[in-house]
Design an enzyme around this catalytic site. Structure first.
Site, PDB file in Angstrom:
ATOM      1  N   LYS A 175       5.855  -0.794  -1.363  1.00 45.31           N
ATOM      2  CA  LYS A 175       5.959   0.069  -2.545  1.00 45.31           C
ATOM      3  C   LYS A 175       7.012   1.135  -2.284  1.00 45.31           C
ATOM      4  O   LYS A 175       7.139   1.641  -1.157  1.00 45.31           O
ATOM      5  CB  LYS A 175       4.583   0.689  -2.783  1.00 45.31           C
ATOM      6  N   SER A 225      -0.841   1.740  -9.983  1.00 45.60           N
ATOM      7  CA  SER A 225       0.571   2.056  -9.901  1.00 45.60           C
ATOM      8  C   SER A 225       1.382   1.126  -8.992  1.00 45.60           C
ATOM      9  O   SER A 225       2.600   1.114  -9.073  1.00 45.60           O
ATOM     10  CB  SER A 225       0.739   3.488  -9.401  1.00 45.60           C
ATOM     11  N   SER A 272      -4.975   2.099  -7.534  1.00 44.45           N
ATOM     12  CA  SER A 272      -3.582   1.640  -7.647  1.00 44.45           C
ATOM     13  C   SER A 272      -3.208   0.422  -6.800  1.00 44.45           C
ATOM     14  O   SER A 272      -2.111  -0.112  -6.962  1.00 44.45           O
ATOM     15  CB  SER A 272      -2.629   2.788  -7.317  1.00 44.45           C
TER      16      SER A 272
END
Lengths: 94, 471
Positions: free
Chosen positions: B65, B140, B164
């Site tokens: 990420k 996310s 997330s």
């Protein structure tokens, strides 16, 4: 439940500029979320300790021994403006 | 489809070790797929494979990420305020994975500073769900989830603050594990809410999640909240759930926004668990339903503090106008942050401001204690608590962007666990209306080995085909 004046006060605390239109929208959006958050005001929480940490941890102290840190030029490499081996900022008084 | 794409990461590592596949072949195949990404899942793709030596991860590339700092590599947390930022150091989680033999293939798109449940809050555009490109992949960690689901990378890491890792895994039809708070070092993770943030794997199957997680754990002198995991993480092998006690919260069926197809898939897997020998009963988590309210005080409060550092001085964007320091700060933060980040900074600053602190932050931290107590009581009767991961399937792009509260309610089932610091996994649980649903298993702190075993047994029984969307 949160009005324009409060939005502007909080924006100043948060160092955020908001455009005219954003102030009203922020007031209504924050009010909707705060209404939901208000549900916790109905709970009986007397004598309940607030959580400070979720998992038990021992002392996190380490020996205070000198060791190399980030070289100055690397620390400054991403700065938008640099002067005299430091971060340059606009004058606070301007 | 190349045969190589049908293999899980653990299988790839095995073939590489047996010299049936070369590292170069695996790297080149995935490098080409990541570079051709048309889901907006990647924000940066490596040019060349770094030499990562012989480790347990066997040369199988991974993606991180965007918010994981990697030395010399763009690390922007999905925010325009950090556009082009190349950190001078690497996050511990990334270092450990690389040291275990996995080269970094790329950085994945995410909601800005991990604030969002749809990936629509990225400063670099939304990620598309490979199951249906008109829908969100969840958030996310949406880029990591979409990239793994679409076979653009064998496995990936993300972070979970209120869901997330688990929610995008569920909406994209893959596995996502949120570890016990402290199990993985947060050093080098660009912070959202420090008392909640935890890094975890997003993978095609449970075995891959266990393998990747096994190299991520450990105490790190650079993160004072990190802990030595009391157990080495093993690859799961359970074939049944004999003697395992599962608690189903009594409000699952009445949860806000729960879709009939999600509920049906959940009930079917609870029935499968019983067939595998599990004892199932209803449990009560009376304060879990207040999780969203407590979370949306605590996380924005911590974020408002963590994000104070983006001020146009040391890194990232500066918008100057020759009218002084304060104006530079406010203008930089207005231009650099997206709407949701500004909203959360405002919410958090309000909750912490003079006169409101006890009413909001103080009360929310007490609710947090009650939620943790509820789980503790439940784990005296049950080994795990199980729920659907998300109340709904992937929703259309734009469907919830005008209603922040509706967006926040997506996290209903995932928010209580980080508030209590406990681990939970989401595994693919079949389809509803042609889209993936997730099954969540939560356990006590440091129960990851048991969670992975239960998830593995259920995974075999569910028989979900994670390779289904590989184009």
């Amino acid at each position: 439940m949160i009005d324009r004046a409060e939005v502007l006060h909080v924006a100043r605390l948060a160092r955020l500029e908001l455009s005219e239109g954003e102030v009203d929208r922020m007031a209504s959006e924050l009010s909707a979320v705060l209404d939901h958050i208000e549900t916790i005001s109905e709970l009986e929480l007397d004598g309940v300790a607030p959580t400070s940490h979720v998992v038990e941890v021992g002392s996190a102290l380490r020996a205070d021994e000198p060791r190399p840190s980030l070289p100055r030029e690397e620390a400054l490499a991403s700065a938008p403006a640099v002067a005299a081996d430091g971060f340059e900022v606009p004058s606070p008084g301007a | 489809m190349s045969d190589l794409l049908a293999l899980s990461a653990a299988q790839l590592a095995e073939r590489i070790r047996a010299r049936e596949l070369s590292r170069e072949e695996v790297w080149d195949t995935y490098r080409e797929r990541a570079a051709a990404d048309d889901l907006n899942a990647f924000l940066w793709v490596a040019a060349d494979a770094p030499d990562t030596g012989d480790g347990p991860l066997g040369g199988v590339p991974f993606a991180a990420k965007d918010l994981f700092c990697v030395r010399g590599v763009p690390s922007q947390a999905g925010s325009r305020i950090l556009e082009g930022y190349r950190p001078p150091y690497t996050a511990t989680a990334v270092e450990k994975i690389v040291a275990a033999g996995a080269p970094l293939l790329g950085k994945t798109n995410q909601d800005e500073f991990a604030m969002g449940s749809s990936n629509e809050n990225s400063g670099y555009g939304p990620v598309l769900n490979p199951w249906d490109r008109t829908r969100v992949p969840g958030g996310s960690s949406g880029g990591s989830a979409a990239a793994v689901a679409a076979g653009q990378v064998p496995w990936a890491i993300g972070t979970d603050t209120g869901g997330s890792v688990r929610q995008p895994a569920a909406l994209s039809g893959i596995v996502g594990l949120k570890p016990t708070y402290g199990a993985v070092s947060r050093y080098g993770m660009i912070a959202f809410a420090s008392s909640l943030d935890q890094a975890g794997p997003l993978t095609r199957d449970v075995t891959d999640a266990a393998l990747l997680f096994s190299v991520m754990t450990g105490r790190d002198p650079c993160d004072a909240t990190s802990l030595e995991h009391p157990e080495a993480i093993r690859l799961p092998s359970a074939q049944d759930l004999q003697g395992v006690r599962l608690g189903v919260p009594d409000d699952v069926e009445s949860a806000a926004g729960i879709e009939p197809g999600v509920l049906e898939a959940f009930r079917a897997t609870v029935a499968r668990a019983q067939e595998l020998g599990a004892e199932v009963d209803t449990c009560s988590l009376p304060h879990a339903r207040h999780g969203i309210a407590a979370y949306y005080v605590i996380a924005p409060a911590e974020a408002s503090s963590n994000l104070a550092r983006y001020d146009g001085v040391r890194y990232g964007l500066r918008v100057d106008g020759d009218d002084g320091l304060l104006a530079m700060y406010t203008r930089t933060r207005h231009e650099g942050f997206g709407a949701e980040v500004r909203r959360r900074i405002m919410l958090g600053t309000y909750a912490l401001s003079s006169g409101y602190y006890e009413a909001y932050y103080g009360r929310a931290q007490r609710v947090r204690t009650k939620i943790a107590d509820d789980f503790r009581a439940a784990f005296e009767r049950f080994d795990f608590v199980v729920t659907p991961t998300s109340p709904g399937v992937a929703f259309p792009l734009g469907a919830k962007t005008d209603d922040p509260l509706a967006m926040y309610l997506n996290d209903f089932f995932t928010v209580p666990m980080p508030l209590a610091g406990i681990p939970a996994i989401s595994i693919p649980n079949g389809l509803s209306e042609g889209l993936p649903t997730g099954f969540q298993i939560a356990g006590p702190a440091f129960s990851e080995n048991r969670i992975l075993d239960a998830a593995y047994a259920l995974e075999q029984a569910i028989g979900f085909d994670t390779a289904a969307v590989h184009a």
